[in-house]
Design an enzyme around this catalytic site. Structure first.
Site, PDB file in Angstrom:
ATOM      1  N   ASP A 186       0.860  -1.192   0.000  1.00 35.58           N
ATOM      2  CA  ASP A 186       0.000   0.000   0.000  1.00 35.58           C
ATOM      3  C   ASP A 186       0.891   1.236   0.000  1.00 35.58           C
ATOM      4  O   ASP A 186       2.121   1.125  -0.088  1.00 35.58           O
ATOM      5  CB  ASP A 186      -0.981  -0.019   1.182  1.00 35.58           C
ATOM      6  CG  ASP A 186      -2.319   0.615   0.815  1.00 35.58           C
ATOM      7  OD1 ASP A 186      -2.304   1.782   0.387  1.00 35.58           O
ATOM      8  OD2 ASP A 186      -3.356  -0.050   0.935  1.00 35.58           O
ATOM      9  N   HIS A 258      -2.792   3.247  -4.509  1.00 31.21           N
ATOM     10  CA  HIS A 258      -2.211   2.704  -3.273  1.00 31.21           C
ATOM     11  C   HIS A 258      -0.806   2.159  -3.536  1.00 31.21           C
ATOM     12  O   HIS A 258      -0.420   1.102  -3.029  1.00 31.21           O
ATOM     13  CB  HIS A 258      -3.114   1.606  -2.679  1.00 31.21           C
ATOM     14  CG  HIS A 258      -4.387   2.154  -2.115  1.00 31.21           C
ATOM     15  ND1 HIS A 258      -4.448   2.770  -0.900  1.00 31.21           N
ATOM     16  CD2 HIS A 258      -5.644   2.210  -2.628  1.00 31.21           C
ATOM     17  CE1 HIS A 258      -5.698   3.172  -0.676  1.00 31.21           C
ATOM     18  NE2 HIS A 258      -6.439   2.848  -1.708  1.00 31.21           N
ATOM     19  N   GLU A 322     -10.093   3.095  -4.960  1.00 25.90           N
ATOM     20  CA  GLU A 322      -9.707   4.474  -4.655  1.00 25.90           C
ATOM     21  C   GLU A 322      -8.577   4.994  -5.547  1.00 25.90           C
ATOM     22  O   GLU A 322      -7.555   5.435  -5.050  1.00 25.90           O
ATOM     23  CB  GLU A 322      -9.292   4.574  -3.171  1.00 25.90           C
ATOM     24  CG  GLU A 322     -10.400   4.145  -2.231  1.00 25.90           C
ATOM     25  CD  GLU A 322      -9.980   4.122  -0.779  1.00 25.90           C
ATOM     26  OE1 GLU A 322     -10.749   4.619   0.049  1.00 25.90           O
ATOM     27  OE2 GLU A 322      -8.908   3.585  -0.444  1.00 25.90           O
TER      28      GLU A 322
END
Ligand code: ACM
Ligand code: ZN
Length: 759
Positions: A186, A258, A322
């Protein structure tokens, strides 16, 4: 109340209900399909000296059972437990336990079935053990509802070492969970050795500090370095350990977003070329992998290939959540890729959204060459053109699961509002350790139904199963991890394993002391809220009262006050539902016989003209946050700071347009209501509120408007009271229309409203 006290009270009482104190009880967590006890036969006596016979290939299962009973006193009588395969069943994880006075036979449809039979034996042991255990004669026949029973762990935001990961695997095994979704990379760290790209761990596995406090509340970073990664040898060892526990590990390499840890290691993989840093905070970045560069696509292929060679799972999780598209819009390489692919923006998906689809397809092709399929977070559905074999992991509620199955994809249910274990598990924020937000108590986890309403049989076939996720932004230690997981994992286990018609929350709680005793034996930390009383309210419109009931668990007394004072041993004992019809503050708690008190729950009742009235809503509330529905707006109970407490009613996009007919006409000059803001999770301020009144219950006239447009939507979290004054009128009915602000950002914006009052 001290947990030991509660545990022993509950354990004794539950045992007294079911059998004698040292008797096993096969009604474990997760509850088996069928338990039949034969009282006409003597029980089997189980002790540390009990002989265990196994087929050769079940040596490990035999060792597990030996270790689980090694702490028991000796049985002192001859008896054998036999483990074998060969059970005929359509379900490969099925098992049957047959107990006779001299023999226990655990027969599985596979090794895994035997393993679950052994887990059931282990969990059937009494909470307090002083003598060899009596195992009632009888039969347990069992198999799981879902083949995919998952748990996710983020080892990036905080790192957990290989031994801790193994303990996590032990915890999964205790709950019959068979898939471990391991979130390995991440923005805040890269935690898996990749031989072809050594800087990923040399550089990407380290960050100098971590954001202090809640995201959005400040920007200060502490100076405690967080670093660590697993070598490929360690990973092989953990995979083998999981396999012994019949757990498959599904690795996640979260892309194309990420990826700050990868960009910090290889800045050429980004659109701007950097420089980039491993993040110390949780969001707010725009930099992601650049799919316009061939080198980046090769990187994706190489990394996924190396990971897939390491993990035997037929799945690799490629993230996809995201992903801001800001850089891609400006990047010449990304725009050239869009042109080369002939991508055209549509009404549904921008060119950049479809560029993410290209990344998903590319990764899925790589996976297919390894004989595997990809799993992606539900954002992958934003592009129409994704491969049919891609599995959708629905996390922003259940929408991804519903849409995914409509489009023919297999799906995994991990809705944040039921199965995010990083969310608060109590609404008592004063005592809970800081969490990312939300509110997912054990009962809410338990109530989750993976077949979403309205799904056809064909759609249901595509639901692989449910999974809970633990993101670790606010989980700095392994002990804290256990606190967040346990006992919510037990509720998850029943969602995953137990037949829906057999699920019952009260019964589940009565079965928990034995499992908690196993947590204690293993030294697991766990949250205690499950032993608090649950206070439920039901408005009775006819009678004009609020009915309050409380759950009383064996060996406890619930005491309450109606003046807001903390309940004590001399407060009134609850024995039957109360009927409340005037302003009061209700505080209730469970007490042990020696007077120790559990957590106090407090609710405020305010009665005014609309309270207990007949209410209708022009627009339906948003179903995950509908809670008590329209009635909750006029049940007299006033919402506090927690928008998931059940007091609030959420609206997504639509106004709260409520019409209330009073129980009797009343003269009023002020209407009030509350809204709740919890940034950044989705609570939204309103733009304006209109009030209409009716003297006859049919014809409404406009009374007043409250313009709220100047209020800053990002104001501090909390519940806000809004009052609207006008000249006194006598009304039979009232209409209040509360219009939400325009949403912004990637989150759904929900308007939370409570308690319409009028004086
Ligand atoms: C997620 O929680 N961002 C998948
Ligand atoms: Zn680019």
């Amino acid at each position: 109340m001290k947990l030991k006290t509660i545990l022993s009270i509950l354990a004794v009482s539950v045992a007294a209900i079911n059998a004698e104190a040292d008797m096993a009880d096969y009604n474990v967590v997760p509850l088996p399909l069928s338990v039949e006890v034969d009282g006409s036969q003597k029980p089997f006596v189980l002790g540390s000296d009990t002989k265990i016979l196994t087929e050769k290939k079940l040596d490990r299962e035999g060792d597990f059972l030996r270790s689980y009973i090694s702490f028991l006193p000796k049985a002192g009588v001859k008896g054998t437990v036999e483990l074998k395969t060969g059970l005929k069943s359509d379900n490969p994880e099925a098992y049957r336990i047959t107990v006779t006075p001299k023999r226990i036979t655990v027969e599985g449809a596979s090794d895994a079935g035997v393993f679950y039979g052994v887990q059931t034996l282990r969990k059937s042991l009494p909470a307090d053990i002083t003598e060899a255990v009596m195992m009632p004669a009888g039969t347990v026949s069992d198999s799981p509802r879902f083949a995919y029973r998952g748990a996710h762990l983020d080892v990036v935001r905080h790192f957990f070492d290989a031994d801790e990961v193994k303990t996590f695997i032990d915890m999964l095994a205790l709950h019959n969970i068979n898939k471990f979704h391991w979130h390995l990379t991440d923005d805040q760290g890269w935690r898996i050795e990749i031989k072809k790209y050594p800087r990923l761990t040399e550089v990407g596995s380290k960050r100098p500090g971590t954001l202090i406090g809640r995201y959005g509340a400040g920007t200060e970073i502490d100076s405690i370095p967080v670093e660590g990664f697993y070598t490929q040898d360690q990973i092989r060892d953990i995979i083998a350990y999981a396999a012994e526990h019949h757990i498959e590990i599904i690795p996640e390499i979260d892309l194309p977003s990420h990826m700050m840890a990868a960009l910090a290691s290889y800045s050429e993989l980004g659109c701007t070329g950097g420089p980039y840093e491993v993040l110390c905070t949780w969001a707010g970045y725009k930099d992601v992998l650049c799919p316009g560069k061939d080198m980046t696509m090769e990187f994706i292929g190489d990394v996924l290939s190396e990971v897939m060679e390491l993990f035997p799972s037929k799945f690799i999780h490629i993230g996809g959540d995201e992903c801001p598209k800001d850089r891609w819009k400006e990047c010449p390489d990304c725009q050239a890729r869009i042109a080369e692919l002939g991508i055209k923006a549509t009404d549904e998906a921008s060119a950049e959204t479809q560029l993410q689809g290209y990344v998903t397809r590319y990764a899925a092709d790589v996976a297919r060459r390894h004989g595997k399929s990809v799993i992606g977070w539900d954002e992958i559905l934003e592009c129409e053109d994704i491969p049919q074999d891609a599995v959708v992991m629905s996390w922003r509620g259940i929408d991804g699961a519903v849409k995914g199955t409509v489009r023919g994809h297999r799906v995994i249910q991990t809705p944040n509002d039921y199965l995010y274990f990083d969310y608060y598990q109590s609404d008592n924020m004063d005592v809970e350790p800081l969490a990312i937000g939300g509110y997912v108590p054990v009962e809410r986890v338990y109530s989750f139904e993976p077949f979403s309403e309205g799904m056809t049989d064909a759609q249901k076939q595509l639901v692989m199963g449910p999974q809970a996720n633990l993101w670790t932004e606010y989980v700095p230690t392994f002990s804290h991890l256990q606190y967040m997981e346990l006992p919510r994992m037990a509720a998850l286990a029943e969602v995953q394993w137990t037949a829906p018609e057999k699920k019952n929350y009260h019964d589940f709680k009565c079965r928990m002391p034995r499992l908690i005793a196993r947590y204690e034996r293993e030294g697991y930390n766990y949250a205690r809220h499950i032993f608090d009383t649950d206070v439920n309210f039901r408005p009775d419109r006819e009678a004009g009262v609020l009915a309050m009931s409380a759950s009383v668990y064996p060996g406890t007394t619930v005491r309450y006050t109606l003046d807001g004072k903390q309940p004590s041993v001399s407060s009134a004992a609850y024995s039957e539902p109360l009927r409340l019809d005037s302003d009061c503050v209700i505080a209730a708690a469970a007490f042990s016989p020696d007077g120790e008190r559990g957590t106090v729950t407090t609710d405020t009742l305010r009665v005014s003209a609309p309270t207990f009235g007949d209410i209708t809503l022009a627009c339906e509330p948003y179903s995950p946050f509908a809670f008590g529905g329209a009635d909750a707006l006029v049940d007299g109970l006033v919402g506090g700071d927690n928008f998931r407490s059940g007091r609030w009613v959420g609206f997504l996009g639509d106004p709260c347009d409520a019409t209330v007919t009073f129980r009797s006409p009343a003269s009023v000059s002020r209407v009030s209501f509350k809204t709740c803001i919890v940034w950044p999770e989705g609570a939204l301020e309103f733009r304006k509120a209109e009030v209409y009144g009716s003297a006859d219950g049919n014809n409404f006239e406009h009374l007043a408007t409250l313009d709220n447009s100047a209020q800053d939507p990002a104001q501090g979290n909390g519940a806000y009271l809004h009052e609207i004054n006008f000249d006194t009128v006598t009304l039979k009915a009232l209409r209040v229309v509360i219009t939400p602000c325009e949403p912004s950002g990637i989150w759904k914006r929900i308007l939370f409203v409570d308690e319409i009052q009028a004086q």
